[in-house]
Write an enzyme that holds these catalytic residues in place. Structure first.
Site, PDB file in Angstrom:
ATOM      1  CG  HIS A  37      -1.573  -1.638   1.633  1.00  0.00           C
ATOM      2  ND1 HIS A  37      -1.891  -2.201   2.456  1.00  0.00           N
ATOM      3  CD2 HIS A  37      -3.011  -1.042   0.978  1.00  0.00           C
ATOM      4  CE1 HIS A  37      -2.563  -3.139   1.682  1.00  0.00           C
ATOM      5  NE2 HIS A  37      -3.574  -2.587   0.887  1.00  0.00           N
ATOM      6  CG  ASP A 151      -5.511  -7.867  -5.567  1.00  0.00           C
ATOM      7  OD1 ASP A 151      -5.750  -9.243  -5.349  1.00  0.00           O
ATOM      8  OD2 ASP A 151      -5.020  -7.240  -4.590  1.00  0.00           O
ATOM      9  CD  GLN A 154      -9.095  -5.029  -7.246  1.00  0.00           C
ATOM     10  OE1 GLN A 154      -9.796  -5.996  -6.250  1.00  0.00           O
ATOM     11  NE2 GLN A 154      -7.865  -4.951  -6.568  1.00  0.00           N
TER      12      GLN A 154
HETATM   13  O1  PAF Z   1      -8.453  -4.340  -4.238  1.00  0.00           O
HETATM   14  C1  PAF Z   1      -8.990  -4.316  -3.020  1.00  0.00           C
HETATM   15  O2  PAF Z   1      -7.908  -3.869  -1.849  1.00  0.00           O
HETATM   16  C2  PAF Z   1     -10.078  -3.896  -3.001  1.00  0.00           C
HETATM   17  O3  PAF Z   1     -10.654  -5.127  -4.114  1.00  0.00           O
HETATM   18  C3  PAF Z   1     -10.602  -2.366  -3.634  1.00  0.00           C
HETATM   19  C4  PAF Z   1     -10.030  -2.240  -5.100  1.00  0.00           C
HETATM   20  C5  PAF Z   1     -10.090  -1.458  -2.620  1.00  0.00           C
HETATM   21  C6  PAF Z   1     -12.121  -2.627  -3.533  1.00  0.00           C
HETATM   22  O4  PAF Z   1     -12.431  -2.765  -2.357  1.00  0.00           O
END
Ligand code: PAF
Length: 280
Positions: A37, A151, A154
């Site tokens: 992060h 991810d 995603q």
């Molecule tokens: O990757 C994540 O932490 C979550 O899937 C996200 C993109 C914040 C959506 O809730």
């Protein structure tokens, strides 16, 4: 840094910076911050005049209640880390703020969302991700949003929805940050006990086994996947999936002839982990 809990507060905090023409960067997160992060926040800080981090454990994308219940949460620690990374606004709404009484809209992405995580976690998973990300994009209206390549599917789902809905922002995928032994950083790693933590590195081992064969000239997906599965088996891990896909479609490939993404998902004890690597 200011922490805001409502959409109205956030919109009002964004009005002036936007009038000043500052480039707005959004880092959507579910909290429990780690160095992965931090790397997204740093990239946003380097590239944007205003950095917004959202912190919301999105119930709509969890297919298992126990996973939602045990998902690590520590808003105070997260706020300290975001402040250290010079984030301007931390948006930490409640579930009622994001899904008020009567909420009845779902964003559904087809194609890239259908296999792998879409199958294992159920169709609701990527619907939940797509819906919350679309809401965050419309609330913040960022110029750019930052996601982790860990991810990978995603990221593809988000890119697809941005393209399909003509959303005016750029999506940046940042490299996976790893522990010193190679384990991909994940908020879920905090839930591993010491022996599970040791076994968890086998996901990275499986991806490396695939890469080694490809580097040696092997092209057959069956052979490459067998080597990756053997690396997992050594740690007594049974994958939810091990796959070689075309990164633009997420369709399985039978032969590694172009850019190919190797993906793995496995449960280590009760903790489900995922990882991926572009085979070169
Ligand atoms: O990757 C994540 O932490 C979550 O899937 C996200 C993109 C914040 C959506 O809730």
């Amino acid at each position: 840094m200011r922490t805001l809990h409502t959409v109205a507060e956030l919109r009002s905090a964004l009005a002036q910076p936007r009038r000043e023409g500052r480039r707005v960067g959004l880092v959507p997160t579910m909290g429990a911050f780690h160095d992965g992060h931090r790397s997204l926040m740093r990239r946003a800080r380097d590239e944007c005049g205003l950095v917004v981090v959202s912190l919301f454990v999105n119930p709509a994308q969890f297919n298992e209640q126990s996973d939602l219940d045990t998902y690590p949460r520590d808003e105070r620690r997260d706020a300290m880390i975001a402040a250290e990374e010079n984030v301007d606004l931390l948006f930490a709404p409640t579930a009622a703020e994001m899904y008020p009484q009567g909420f009845a809209t779902t964003v559904h992405v087809g194609g890239v969302a259908s296999g792998l995580e879409g199958t294992q976690r159920g169709p609701g998973h990527f619907d939940g991700v797509a819906t919350i990300v679309t809401k965050l994009f419309t609330i913040v209206a960022p110029d750019v949003a930052y996601f982790g390549q860990k991810d990978a599917q995603q990221v593809s789902v988000v890119r697809q929805l941005v393209r399909d809905l003509n959303l005016p922002l750029e999506i940046v995928a940042c490299p996976t940050v790893r522990e010193s032994d190679g384990l991909a950083m994940s908020s879920r790693n905090a839930l591993l006990d010491p022996s599970e933590r040791q076994r968890a590195v086998a996901l990275y081992g499986a991806l490396n086994a695939a890469q080694e064969l490809v580097s040696g000239g092997e092209r057959s997906a069956t052979t490459i996947l067998a080597a990756a599965a053997a690396a997992l088996a050594q740690a007594s891990l049974d994958p939810d999936y091990l796959a070689l896909v075309d990164p633009s479609t997420f369709a399985a490939v039978s032969s590694v002839d172009g850019p190919t993404l190797a993906l793995v998902a496995a449960r280590v004890g009760s903790v489900r982990l995922i990882d991926n690597q572009l085979l070169v």
